[in-house]
Design an enzyme around this catalytic site. Structure first.
Site, PDB file in Angstrom:
ATOM      1  N   ASP A 189     -62.304  60.079 -37.089  1.00  9.42           N
ATOM      2  CA  ASP A 189     -63.125  59.996 -35.884  1.00  9.42           C
ATOM      3  C   ASP A 189     -64.436  59.293 -36.218  1.00  9.42           C
ATOM      4  O   ASP A 189     -65.058  59.581 -37.238  1.00  9.42           O
ATOM      5  CB  ASP A 189     -63.430  61.401 -35.358  1.00  9.42           C
ATOM      6  CG  ASP A 189     -62.851  61.636 -33.977  1.00  9.42           C
ATOM      7  OD1 ASP A 189     -63.255  60.897 -33.064  1.00  9.42           O
ATOM      8  OD2 ASP A 189     -62.009  62.530 -33.823  1.00  9.42           O
ATOM      9  N   GLU A 210     -62.196  55.946 -27.156  1.00 10.58           N
ATOM     10  CA  GLU A 210     -62.239  56.931 -26.083  1.00 10.58           C
ATOM     11  C   GLU A 210     -63.162  56.326 -25.032  1.00 10.58           C
ATOM     12  O   GLU A 210     -64.380  56.495 -25.074  1.00 10.58           O
ATOM     13  CB  GLU A 210     -62.795  58.271 -26.579  1.00 10.58           C
ATOM     14  CG  GLU A 210     -62.773  59.333 -25.488  1.00 10.58           C
ATOM     15  CD  GLU A 210     -63.585  60.578 -25.826  1.00 10.58           C
ATOM     16  OE1 GLU A 210     -63.195  61.667 -25.369  1.00 10.58           O
ATOM     17  OE2 GLU A 210     -64.607  60.464 -26.530  1.00 10.58           O
ATOM     18  N   HIS A 240     -57.184  67.145 -28.204  1.00  8.24           N
ATOM     19  CA  HIS A 240     -58.023  68.311 -28.501  1.00  8.24           C
ATOM     20  C   HIS A 240     -58.984  68.664 -27.374  1.00  8.24           C
ATOM     21  O   HIS A 240     -59.603  69.733 -27.404  1.00  8.24           O
ATOM     22  CB  HIS A 240     -58.821  68.048 -29.783  1.00  8.24           C
ATOM     23  CG  HIS A 240     -59.807  66.925 -29.616  1.00  8.24           C
ATOM     24  ND1 HIS A 240     -59.412  65.611 -29.484  1.00  8.24           N
ATOM     25  CD2 HIS A 240     -61.157  66.919 -29.534  1.00  8.24           C
ATOM     26  CE1 HIS A 240     -60.481  64.844 -29.332  1.00  8.24           C
ATOM     27  NE2 HIS A 240     -61.550  65.613 -29.363  1.00  8.24           N
TER      28      HIS A 240
END
Length: 554
Positions: free
Chosen positions: A98, A256, A328
């Site tokens: 990430d 994202e 998540h």
């Protein structure tokens, strides 16, 4: 289209804290991931995305980073990380981390120095402003509720945080900050990472100067997304990051990306896009409300179908979406998209198949491959997720009682996806020999990997079959690069589309428990995948069982 190494890959997201605990402390870790590399290789995945494992106080489960260069001791050591990268490489698998650079933690050295001297060098690493007559610089509401502004103690100044107050936003307008970020990205890529999943990246560009917008709730604040709609020029930052970091390493990147402007699509994921791919969130955001989860509208089979097709039409062949059912930050997909009480194995397979065969890169979230479902909360004290706690309070303020509010947030809670991975039917689902940090879903004795690996008709084996089809030389070109054309769109609770390339495939799913008869657009030549043992097919007429899913050559 220039073919890239990641186009034909299948990705798998690991939430390290909940994957596998190797030392009995109740928290998943890197050595637990290393132990399960052969499980993941057997499933057929190629790219492993790890949610944050950097040093962090875990105010937002690791998305608040205090040290970008070190592994949090809860998860292991840098030597463990290097071993994971190396052992994955031997299995022809890539590790993706990430990249969280919209904000850091308030425990990061930069922010500590900024608070000590807000007018000094490090004060300009963040958005720090004076209050005027006791009023904040702008009336924006953070993603987790309340104002985006918090006080710096002992001063009349405030700092901006789009998310939790322990996550101060980094000032991307400062070139020194960007240089520090690029240095860190390249440091990790030089270690052998395959790339990054890039968190909340749209937020790095603010609409300046700061100003108030029309409030959208009684609290006098407006959604931060209102500000984002007025922000322009993010491409300057993203193209610089691409050219300085990703392109020289031929790294895979998936953004994202929420709230991008329609005309920016090619810039984001086109031939020379900022990123290799971006997630499709059409389905996950459907039915959301500015008022809160209590006002959300449940998604139906028809809604799901139209969301998927709208995303596919928008992107076309411009680039690659990354397709998800869950992650998540979402509830479990089978509990969210299937009607209540309808989580039968065949339905889980159908949902997986419809998503997997879309054009783009499929992402499996840990436990999705065995059909993990939403958990059960007996009280709000069992909830860990800060977003859920905020929404619980929002529901109470809207007039719901404690039980009603708990029922509402239980449907959408991020903790549903964060319960420990269900490996086997033994204590704590085989996740830990200690006390798990979050309660295991009570259904683990019926839904677990050990059981499913041993059965040919399990959800796990079905996902394995889907991955094999994507890699098959005969079908690969069509599945990876072929176009997508919706068919039979007027058939309610039926999702069907063709993938057209060197060969033509028809994908069809009966999105209901009742059987039905369908006239196909053409007579199939072969059935390649079926989530039942048999299919009732008579030339161009097929009788579908409830939740039946088929991939056919036509």
């Amino acid at each position: 289209m220039i073919k890239k190494w990641w186009h034909d890959k299948t990705a798998y997201q690991i939430y390290p804290k909940s994957f596998l605990d190797s030392n009995g402390d109740g928290i998943g870790d890197l050595r637990g991931i290393i132990r399960k590399l052969d499980y993941l290789k057997d499933l057929g995945v190629d790219i492993l995305w790890l949610s944050p494992i950097y040093v962090s106080p875990l105010a937002d489960q690791g998305y608040d980073i205090a040290d970008y260069y070190n592994i949090d001791p809860r998860f292991g050591t840098m030597e463990d990380m290097e071993e994971l990268i190396e052992k994955a490489k031997k299995r022809e698998m890539y590790i993706v981390m990430d990249l969280v650079v919209n904000h850091c933690s308030d425990e990061h050295e930069w922010f500590k120095k900024a608070c000590a001297d807000p007018d000094g060098e490090y004060g300009n690493y963040f958005y720090i402003r004076e209050k005027k007559d006791g009023k904040s610089p702008a009336n924006w509401r953070s993603y987790f509720g309340n104002s985006v502004w918090s006080d710096i103690p002992g001063t009349n100044k405030q700092y901006l945080h789009s998310f939790h107050k322990k996550q101060p936003d980094l000032n991307w307008e400062n070139p020194v900050v960007r240089e520090e970020i690029y240095k860190n990205i390249n440091w990790w890529l030089d270690k052998g990472l395959g790339g990054f999943r890039i968190d909340a990246i749209i937020n790095i560009k603010k609409a300046l100067p700061f100003q108030d917008y029309q409030p959208d709730r009684a609290d006098g604040l407006c959604s931060i997304q209102t500000m984002l709609a007025h922000a322009h020029g993010i491409g300057e930052f993203l193209s610089e990051m691409r050219d300085r970091c990703f392109k020289p390493h031929d790294a895979f990147t998936v953004g994202e990306v929420f709230d991008e402007k329609p005309e920016e699509l090619e810039s984001f994921i086109g031939e020379n896009g900022y990123f290799s791919s971006k997630f499709d969130f059409n389905e996950t955001v459907f039915g959301g409300s500015e008022k809160g989860w209590y006002d959300a509208r449940a998604i139906t089979a028809e809604d799901y179908k139209h969301c998927c097709f709208a995303a596919q039409k928008h992107v076309g062949t411009t680039g690659f979406l990354s397709n998800i059912i869950e992650n998540h930050d979402e509830p479990r997909g089978v509990s969210h998209y299937l009607p209540a009480g309808e989580c039968a194995p065949e339905a889980k397979k159908m949902l997986g198949g419809l998503n997997f065969m879309l054009r783009g890169i499929p992402f499996i979230y840990q436990g999705q491959e065995i059909g993990m479902e939403n958990t059960v909360f007996s009280g709000i004290d069992e909830v860990d997720d800060i977003a859920t706690l905020d929404q619980y309070q929002t529901a109470l303020e809207a007039g719901y009682g404690p039980k009603e509010a708990l029922d509402i947030v239980s449907r959408y809670s991020r903790d549903n996806a964060r319960t420990p991975m269900q490996w086997e039917a033994s204590a704590n689902a085989g996740f830990t020999e200690g006390t798990p940090w979050l309660k295991v879903n009570p259904n683990y004795k019926n839904v677990n990997a050990a059981d499913q690996i041993s059965r040919n008709n399990s959800v796990f084996m079905f996902y394995k079959e889907l991955i094999r089809l994507r890699k098959h030389p005969q079908w690969k070109e069509t599945i990876i690069y072929g176009t997508l054309e919706p068919v039979l769109e007027d058939e309610k609770n039926l999702m069907a589309y063709c993938r057209k390339g060197p060969r033509t495939l028809l994908i069809i799913g009966n999105f209901q428990k009742d059987a039905r008869e369908i006239i196909l657009p053409r007579i199939p030549e072969a059935v390649l995948i079926n989530n039942y043992e048999e299919v009732s097919l008579d030339e161009d007429k097929v009788t579908l069982k409830g939740w039946q899913f088929l991939v056919m050559e036509i």
